[in-house]
Scaffold this motif. Structure first.
Motif, PDB file in Angstrom:
ATOM      1  N   UNK A   1       3.356  13.113   5.339  1.00 57.56           N
ATOM      2  CA  UNK A   1       4.464  12.310   4.889  1.00 57.56           C
ATOM      3  C   UNK A   1       3.917  10.996   4.345  1.00 57.56           C
ATOM      4  N   UNK A   2       4.804  10.455   3.552  1.00 56.86           N
ATOM      5  CA  UNK A   2       4.372   9.045   2.911  1.00 56.86           C
ATOM      6  C   UNK A   2       4.587   8.051   3.530  1.00 56.86           C
ATOM      7  N   UNK A   3       3.792   7.104   3.684  1.00 55.35           N
ATOM      8  CA  UNK A   3       3.889   5.652   4.405  1.00 55.35           C
ATOM      9  C   UNK A   3       3.626   4.830   3.431  1.00 55.35           C
ATOM     10  N   UNK A   4       4.453   3.622   3.406  1.00 57.81           N
ATOM     11  CA  UNK A   4       4.316   2.435   2.607  1.00 57.81           C
ATOM     12  C   UNK A   4       4.465   1.179   3.415  1.00 57.81           C
TER      13      UNK A   4
ATOM     14  N   UNK B   1      -6.716   7.132   3.473  1.00 58.50           N
ATOM     15  CA  UNK B   1      -7.206   6.071   2.473  1.00 58.50           C
ATOM     16  C   UNK B   1      -8.236   6.441   1.613  1.00 58.50           C
ATOM     17  N   UNK B   2      -7.937   7.615   0.811  1.00 57.12           N
ATOM     18  CA  UNK B   2      -9.396   7.895  -0.050  1.00 57.12           C
ATOM     19  C   UNK B   2      -9.459   7.166  -1.286  1.00 57.12           C
ATOM     20  N   UNK B   3      -8.372   6.275  -1.658  1.00 60.35           N
ATOM     21  CA  UNK B   3      -8.473   5.338  -2.816  1.00 60.35           C
ATOM     22  C   UNK B   3      -9.399   4.102  -2.309  1.00 60.35           C
ATOM     23  N   UNK B   4      -9.382   3.934  -0.953  1.00 60.11           N
ATOM     24  CA  UNK B   4      -9.832   2.694  -0.361  1.00 60.11           C
ATOM     25  C   UNK B   4      -9.136   1.362  -0.492  1.00 60.11           C
ATOM     26  N   UNK B   5      -7.811   1.495  -0.816  1.00 61.71           N
ATOM     27  CA  UNK B   5      -6.900   0.385  -1.181  1.00 61.71           C
ATOM     28  C   UNK B   5      -6.657  -0.400   0.169  1.00 61.71           C
ATOM     29  N   UNK B   6      -5.998   0.510   1.047  1.00 63.84           N
ATOM     30  CA  UNK B   6      -5.747   0.147   2.341  1.00 63.84           C
ATOM     31  C   UNK B   6      -6.878  -0.780   3.053  1.00 63.84           C
TER      32      UNK B   6
ATOM     33  N   UNK C   1       1.612   2.920  15.842  1.00 67.26           N
ATOM     34  CA  UNK C   1       0.472   2.832  15.881  1.00 67.26           C
ATOM     35  C   UNK C   1       0.102   3.520  14.549  1.00 67.26           C
ATOM     36  N   UNK C   2      -0.607   3.191  13.845  1.00 64.68           N
ATOM     37  CA  UNK C   2      -1.340   3.859  12.270  1.00 64.68           C
ATOM     38  C   UNK C   2      -2.889   3.882  12.575  1.00 64.68           C
ATOM     39  N   UNK C   3      -3.405   4.839  12.670  1.00 66.30           N
ATOM     40  CA  UNK C   3      -4.931   5.076  12.423  1.00 66.30           C
ATOM     41  C   UNK C   3      -5.199   5.355  10.793  1.00 66.30           C
ATOM     42  N   UNK C   4      -6.322   4.615  10.381  1.00 66.91           N
ATOM     43  CA  UNK C   4      -6.540   4.593   8.894  1.00 66.91           C
ATOM     44  C   UNK C   4      -8.133   4.935   9.064  1.00 66.91           C
TER      45      UNK C   4
ATOM     46  N   UNK D   1       0.724  -1.141  -0.077  1.00 71.01           N
ATOM     47  CA  UNK D   1       0.005  -0.033  -0.013  1.00 71.01           C
ATOM     48  C   UNK D   1       0.941   1.216   0.070  1.00 71.01           C
ATOM     49  N   UNK D   2       0.344   2.459  -0.399  1.00 66.30           N
ATOM     50  CA  UNK D   2       0.986   3.779  -0.168  1.00 66.30           C
ATOM     51  C   UNK D   2      -0.099   4.563   0.218  1.00 66.30           C
ATOM     52  N   UNK D   3       0.386   5.543   1.135  1.00 66.00           N
ATOM     53  CA  UNK D   3      -0.551   6.276   1.690  1.00 66.00           C
ATOM     54  C   UNK D   3       0.171   7.628   2.072  1.00 66.00           C
ATOM     55  N   UNK D   4      -0.663   8.807   2.156  1.00 66.57           N
ATOM     56  CA  UNK D   4       0.148   9.953   2.713  1.00 66.57           C
ATOM     57  C   UNK D   4      -0.503  10.341   4.322  1.00 66.57           C
TER      58      UNK D   4
END
Length: 187
Positions: free
Chosen positions: A22-25, A99-104, A68-71, A11-14
């Protein structure tokens, strides 16, 4: 099929984190314990109580080497706006993934397709990227950071003590079990 013991998908996210975007993958997680906490949306009702509870216990997680990663399916801009306007969310020091693309949300199988929102899903990921704990709630049911902390402690203990398992309500320092034929029917 359960996601337990599967490797997280790429996955890729901001993220909004410490006042920056920040980018997070998935590659950023390699070699570290991680917790993903999915929630339906920013500016809602149960969500800030959960995220604030996690913020209050964040240092305990950090001492255990856990990020921790909130999503949510909101954008990183929305996360910033929420952080800037809510006293509860302003306490957050962990990354808030967009997660606006809903991918994660799809990858972790918590997406409510017809709403474009995530269920309340919690996932503990080991340093190899494998999901070791998963819990998914209806969106009306809030979670408890202390119980999550206990589950992470148990997952870390089991990972570092092959052949041992943690019984119900186990806490660090309590007795564990070593499964064997001798234990069958004696617990």
């Amino acid at each position: 099929m359960s996601l337990i013991n599967t490797t997280i998908k790429p996955f890729k996210s901001t993220a909004y984190h410490n006042g920056k975007f920040v980018p997070v993958t998935n590659e950023d997680l390699a070699g570290k314990w991680s917790v993903f906490v999915f929630y339906p949306a920013d500016f809602t009702f149960v969500c800030p109580t959960e995220l604030g509870d996690l913020a209050d216990h964040y240092e305990e997680f950090k001492k255990m080497g856990v990020e921790i990663y909130s999503v949510s399916t909101d954008t990183h801009f929305t996360h910033k706006a929420w952080h800037d306007t809510s006293d509860t969310i302003a306490k957050i020091q962990y990354p808030m993934l967009a997660d606006p693309t809903l991918q994660i949300s799809r990858n972790f199988e918590v997406l409510i397709e017809e709403e474009g929102l995530a269920l309340r899903g919690t996932f503990v990921v080991n340093p190899a990227g494998e999901i070791k704990v998963m819990e998914v709630h209806d969106n009306g049911i809030g979670r408890d950071a202390k119980e999550l902390l206990r589950k992470v402690q148990a997952a870390q203990y089991v990972a570092s003590h092959p052949g041992e398992v943690c019984p119900a309500k186990w806490t660090p320092g309590a007795e564990t079990l070593t499964p064997s034929l001798d234990l069958v029917g004696k617990i």
